[in-house]
Design an enzyme around this catalytic site. Structure first.
Site, short mmCIF file in Angstrom:
data_model
loop_
_atom_site.label_atom_id
_atom_site.label_comp_id
_atom_site.label_asym_id
_atom_site.label_seq_id
_atom_site.Cartn_x
_atom_site.Cartn_y
_atom_site.Cartn_z
N SER A 572 25.15 -46.56 86.67
CA SER A 572 26.49 -46.47 86.49
C SER A 572 26.89 -44.97 86.09
O SER A 572 26.48 -43.99 86.51
CB SER A 572 26.89 -47.53 85.58
OG SER A 572 28.35 -47.59 85.50
N ASP A 657 31.93 -53.56 94.03
CA ASP A 657 31.96 -52.90 92.75
C ASP A 657 33.11 -52.71 92.00
O ASP A 657 33.98 -52.07 92.48
CB ASP A 657 31.09 -51.78 92.43
CG ASP A 657 30.46 -51.42 91.18
OD1 ASP A 657 31.24 -51.73 90.23
OD2 ASP A 657 29.40 -50.72 91.16
N HIS A 692 29.08 -54.69 90.35
CA HIS A 692 28.57 -53.74 89.63
C HIS A 692 27.03 -54.31 89.22
O HIS A 692 26.25 -53.57 88.86
CB HIS A 692 29.45 -53.21 88.40
CG HIS A 692 29.07 -51.92 87.83
ND1 HIS A 692 29.24 -51.07 88.48
CD2 HIS A 692 28.61 -51.68 86.43
CE1 HIS A 692 28.80 -49.97 87.55
NE2 HIS A 692 28.62 -50.45 86.06
#
Length: 720
Positions: A572, A657, A692
């Site tokens: 991330s 995501d 995610h």
């Protein structure tokens, strides 16, 4: 257009048959701001949620999916020889996990609540027992039943009414973190037909046991922005809006205080906190502002008897503790309880009838401080290790002298303790079991300190290794016991989120094959308090990247590894870090793993229609202002890709995501391919049914971990 898509597919297929990397079509897209024009050849890879979810794909969608498929197929083809090894890694990782596991029960309002897992099942079973652990088990929710037939399934928020007769829970079937709230009658077992769509998943129950408050999301930006009042059993379309946040830089939510006396609306941006309160006994009343919203004022509140405790950074960078009457909550009435300290960061608190527990960070380590509110006794819990992480755990009961806390280190499995705050007696309630056995004495953890070359600030490094394999030539394919070791260096370094030392049974697959695992506690976290965060954000963001590079150089200088054995990993915002360091110091790393990486910084931060963008301006800066545009552009991984030799790279992502849109790593992959020099490998693994956090379920996610580990082992010749 269909013919072009077919031709593109055939060309990509041909590339696959020749084991050559796919090459994406270039379609120039110009973006001009501040007199500067950027050309994005892969902007066309963006799809809307509707296009991604459509059963029949249009030609544009098909072209994007074709390219993703080609990249996935290429990765699978090139790593095909590791497939059996991946299976072995997956099996050994999963085999260490107890299949019929159970959480430590906690007492709340007359019931003991716990979660258990059954062998052969992916999802949790939520249960409770009345008054005694010897009582009859009541299954509140079996996720395995609800998950049947779904590629992705997640429960968010599981809240029981004050009278213990109703339960609400949220369900996400797409992995976009948008939940539908359901209500279950715990007396009859019936689930109501009336649901609440498009929510964050959790609710706050009022004391009438029929009114709940919940948060809805903006369907475009995915920001939680509105708070609603709902009567259980009614049509949610008729719910009453009680709060709407107009400032798009704020996250919003609603919760019930531990005391059960108040419903709290929470509003927070990167720099500002704000609260609105309502008596839980007056569910149809109006919320009132706790105190006027300020600028650069972050605080949290907890209710205790007839007052509120406040942890605030008002004139206190590392926070201080204050209190005020529940009837006079304006800041002018706040009184200091614990003053600000330059060397201690006050992180959180837990309130009990006679005790106050503080979670503090000192010298970069999280510890626990217990204050007896009757006699004033004040003490820190002694954990008996030099490096560790201690956190307040689940403590739902107010009238108790027992504190439950969690503890772990790089060598100590996650442990749950009950601590008697009057006597100091500590009871181990549970320690994470490593199936097959784990001997802590065989492993060693250390704390090292690199110095940042830009300003001399210390960069702590926590590392762990298996003692008898450190510098073992068997695992380094060399010939002497003092050769540099394979080492995987991890960091995150954003949003003030600090990656503390922790144990991982998954990580044993690396350590038992001679890898050292290390965490670089870089700026952008709050490892040394709020200043560490301020020094790694906005116009100081590059400190995060250079701290990580300096940590890597330190590990090389100390002889622990060298550039032919040093690997880097981040996910991330940590994936942004990886993207930056491979541009800034590509020669330092043998290989890197960038998971769901945020790499197209400038374009994303200029587009408020992209989920979560406007909420991030206080973290990264708003590029509509030229000083932020210029600075962000100078490190944005996607914009800074040039022709050069990059380290070996594996990039992972999720098609659905909600945090980092899939097209960022996809575009980055295409641009890297176009600028790739040398013989190192570049792989993309795009999960087409996850978001995610990867696949849902308890074990399936480890398929991707096995892929990542196999990628690392393949680069250094470890085959089993």
């Amino acid at each position: 257009m269909k013919h072009l898509t077919l031709i593109s597919t055939l060309l990509l297929s041909a590339c696959m048959q020749n084991s050559t990397p796919p090459k994406a079509t270039k379609k120039a897209h110009e973006m001009t701001i501040h007199g500067d024009t950027r050309v994005d050849d892969y902007y066309w890879m963006r799809l809307t949620d509707e296009q991604k979810s459509a059963k029949e794909k249009d030609s544009h969608t098909q072209e994007v999916v074709d390219y993703i498929d080609a990249e996935n197929d290429y990765t699978e083809s090139r790593l095909k020889h590791t497939k059996k090894f991946q299976d072995k890694l997956f099996d050994e990782i999963v085999d260490r996990i107890k299949k019929d596991d159970e959480s430590v029960p906690y007492l709340d309002n007359g019931y003991f609540y716990y979660t258990r897992y059954e062998k052969g099942k992916e999802y949790a079973i939520h249960c409770r027992k009345k008054e005694s652990l010897d009582g009859e088990e009541e299954i509140l929710l079996d996720e395995n039943v609800l998950a049947k037939g779904h590629d992705y399934f997640a429960v968010g928020g599981l809240d029981v009414s004050p009278d213990n007769q109703w339960m609400s829970y949220g369900v996400d079937l797409v992995s976009r973190r948008i939940y539908t709230i359901h209500f279950k009658n715990l007396v009859t077992g019936d689930v109501l037909k009336q649901t609440i769509p498009n929510s964050t998943g959790s609710v706050a129950w009022a004391n009438d046991n029929k009114t709940v408050f919940y948060t809805s999301k903006n369907e475009v930006t995915l920001l939680p922005e509105k708070i609603w009042r709902h009567k259980v059993g009614t049509d949610s379309a008729k719910d009453e809006l009680v709060y709407e946040e107009k400032n798009e830089s704020f996250y919003n939510g609603v919760y019930r205080t531990k005391s059960g006396e108040f419903i709290i609306i929470r509003n927070s941006s990167t720099l500002v906190s704000d609260y609105h309160i309502l008596s839980a006994n007056e569910p149809d009343g109006d919320f009132k502002n706790f105190t006027a919203r300020g600028t650069e004022h972050e605080y949290s509140i907890d209710h205790y008897q007839d007052k509120f405790y406040i942890i605030t950074n008002w004139e206190a960078k590392n926070n201080r503790l204050m209190e005020t009457s529940e009837n006079a909550t304006d800041m002018g009435n706040w009184k200091e309880v614990i003053a600000h300290r330059n060397d201690v960061h006050l992180l959180g608190m837990e309130i009990f009838k006679d005790h106050l527990v503080l979670n503090e960070r000192k010298d970069g380590l999280r510890g626990l401080r217990v204050i007896n509110q009757k006699n004033g006794q004040d003490e820190y819990i002694n954990f008996g290790e030099q490096t560790y992480t201690a956190r307040i755990s689940v403590n739902e009961e107010f009238n108790t002298n027992i504190l439950r806390y969690g503890y772990t280190s790089m060598v100590t499995p996650s442990s749950t303790y009950d601590y008697n705050m009057d006597t100091g007696e500590r009871t181990l309630m549970k320690q994470q079991e490593v199936v097959g056995g784990y001997d802590q004495s065989l492993y060693r953890s250390e704390r090292h300190y690199a110095l940042a070359r830009r300003d001399g600030q210390p960069v702590p490094i926590s590392l762990v290794y298996k003692k008898d394999l450190k510098n073992d030539p068997t695992f380094n394919n060399q010939g002497a016991p003092d050769n540099p070791q394979n080492l995987l260096l991890y960091a995150y370094g954003s949003y003030g989120s600090t990656r503390d030392p922790y144990f991982s049974s998954t990580r044993l697959s690396l350590l038992d094959r001679g890898f050292i695992y290390a965490i670089a506690h870089v700026r952008g976290s709050q490892i040394y308090g709020r200043q560490s965060y301020d020094d790694g954000k906005m116009l100081n963001k590059k400190n995060t990247f250079t701290d990580f590079i300096d940590a890597g150089k330190y590990l090389v200088k100390e002889g622990l590894t060298d550039p032919n054995h040093l690997f880097a990993e981040g996910g991330s915002a940590g994936g942004l870090l990886i993207g930056a360091i491979v541009n800034m110091a590509p020669e330092l790393w043998k290989g890197t793993i960038a998971a769901v990486p945020f790499v197209d910084v400038v374009t994303t931060m200029l587009d408020a229609s992209i989920p979560l963008t406007s909420n991030e301006w206080d973290e990264w800066g708003n590029p509509e202002e030229k000083k932020y545009y210029d600075y962000m552009l100078s490190y944005s991984p996607y914009d800074q890709v040039i022709d050069q030799v990059h380290p070996n790279m594996l990039v992972t992502s999720g098609f659905f995501d909600s945090q980092v849109q899939y097209w960022e790593p996809l575009k980055w992959m295409a641009k890297l391919r176009d600028n790739w020099q040398g013989e190192n490998v570049l792989y993309l693994h795009m999960n087409m049914d996850a978001g995610h956090g990867g696949k849902s379920g308890r074990f399936r996610r480890y398929r991707e971990v096995a892929l990542e580990y196999a990628f690392l082992f393949d680069l250094v010749g470890i085959k089993e």
